[in-house]
Scaffold this active site. Structure first.
Site, PDB file in Angstrom:
ATOM      1  CG  HIS A 200       5.175  22.440   1.047  1.00  0.00           C
ATOM      2  ND1 HIS A 200       4.475  23.056   0.030  1.00  0.00           N
ATOM      3  CD2 HIS A 200       4.756  21.142   1.055  1.00  0.00           C
ATOM      4  CE1 HIS A 200       3.690  22.179  -0.555  1.00  0.00           C
ATOM      5  NE2 HIS A 200       3.832  21.014   0.043  1.00  0.00           N
ATOM      6  CG  HIS A 242       8.978  26.875  -3.426  1.00  0.00           C
ATOM      7  ND1 HIS A 242       7.999  27.822  -3.680  1.00  0.00           N
ATOM      8  CD2 HIS A 242       8.319  25.782  -2.963  1.00  0.00           C
ATOM      9  CE1 HIS A 242       6.816  27.328  -3.377  1.00  0.00           C
ATOM     10  NE2 HIS A 242       6.982  26.086  -2.946  1.00  0.00           N
TER      11      HIS A 242
END
Length: 286
Positions: A200, A242
């Site tokens: 992303h 993440h």
């Protein structure tokens, strides 16, 4: 008086070091003294108590290990003198994992910011690869100008390259996120399964840089676009997907993809040929 003397003697005997169980053998006479009347020299007593030296088998660099002995693999050997680089890398990784776990405040509904999880998930969805690829295709189908089609075709190719590159790197590194989570349906479609690098963040950096370079936007819109890219990358850290280093490397990878796309920019005629091929209306004779 004799009773007091005897009591002090018994106390000294109890407090004596040689009266301890581990030193009892030192007070016992040696057996098998032979013709010396049970007395042996100090050298023989010292030799009896001195343990035999342990011999370690050492091999030279060019020597093969002896038969019957197994050589320990390198990964099982303890590194007694680690380098400064190794210590620094391990310290940075430990700090990265610790900070990423603390920032995952929306990882679960029971987390400290669990009530904002749905809103943060919607923000992360705006940077998903499937969202941008489908949106670019829809805009390309509705576009009627050659300049607009040229920009959209190059954006579509950049998005495809970004998705494939990130998926390939994730398959190679196979780093898991700070929190154990099952990838969602859209993540599986976009092959965004592992943590490093953050897909992303890479896509947000690519799209924001692309729009800033090829669209004429007012200053407030440019600022909002940069803030959107930062928030999309941070949203995945808040969701526990993440690490911080994954996000930073994702941004760097997105800028790299933009540079490659600018270098290999497709011309308007090439884009029209690609559109004709995709719509099955391409004629090689004209």
């Amino acid at each position: 008086m004799p009773s007091g003397y005897n009591a002090r003697a018994r106390a000294r005997e109890r407090n004596s070091v040689l009266s301890r169980p581990e030193f009892v053998s030192l007070n016992q006479p040696l057996r098998g003294g032979g013709g010396n009347g049970g007395g042996v020299s100090s050298e023989s007593r010292g030799g009896a108590r001195r343990p035999a030296p342990i011999k370690h088998q050492t091999s030279q660099p060019g020597e093969e290990p002896p038969e019957g002995g197994s050589k320990m693999p390198e990964e099982d050997c303890m590194q007694l003198n680690p380098s400064f680089k190794g210590i620094a890398m391990n310290s940075l990784l430990a700090i990265d994992i610790c900070l990423s776990k603390r920032m995952g405040v929306c990882a679960h509904t029971s987390s400290s910011w669990g009530g904002c999880r749905s809103m943060v998930s919607m923000l992360a969805l705006t940077g998903h690869g499937i969202t941008w690829i489908v949106g670019t295709i829809v805009c390309l189908a509705r576009s009627n100008t050659l300049a607009g089609q040229e920009v959209l075709v190059n954006l579509l190719l950049a998005l495809v390259v970004d998705v494939l590159t990130v998926a390939g790197i994730q398959r190679l590194v196979k780093r898991k996120g700070p929190w154990e989570m099952t990838p969602g349906f859209l993540d599986c479609i976009a092959m965004d399964i592992y943590s490093f690098p953050a897909a992303h963040a890479s896509r947000a950096a690519l799209v924001s840089k692309f729009l800033l370079s090829h669209l004429v936007l007012a200053v407030p819109l440019r600022i909002l676009l940069v803030l959107w890219a930062l928030l999309v990358g941070m949203s995945r850290v808040l969701l526990g997907k993440h690490h911080l280093t994954d996000m930073v490397c994702g941004f760097a990878l997105g800028f790299l993809h933009f540079s490659l796309m600018e270098t290999a920019w497709l011309s308007s005629s090439t884009c029209q040929n690609l559109i004709s091929i995709s719509t099955l209306s391409w004629s090689p004779l004209f």
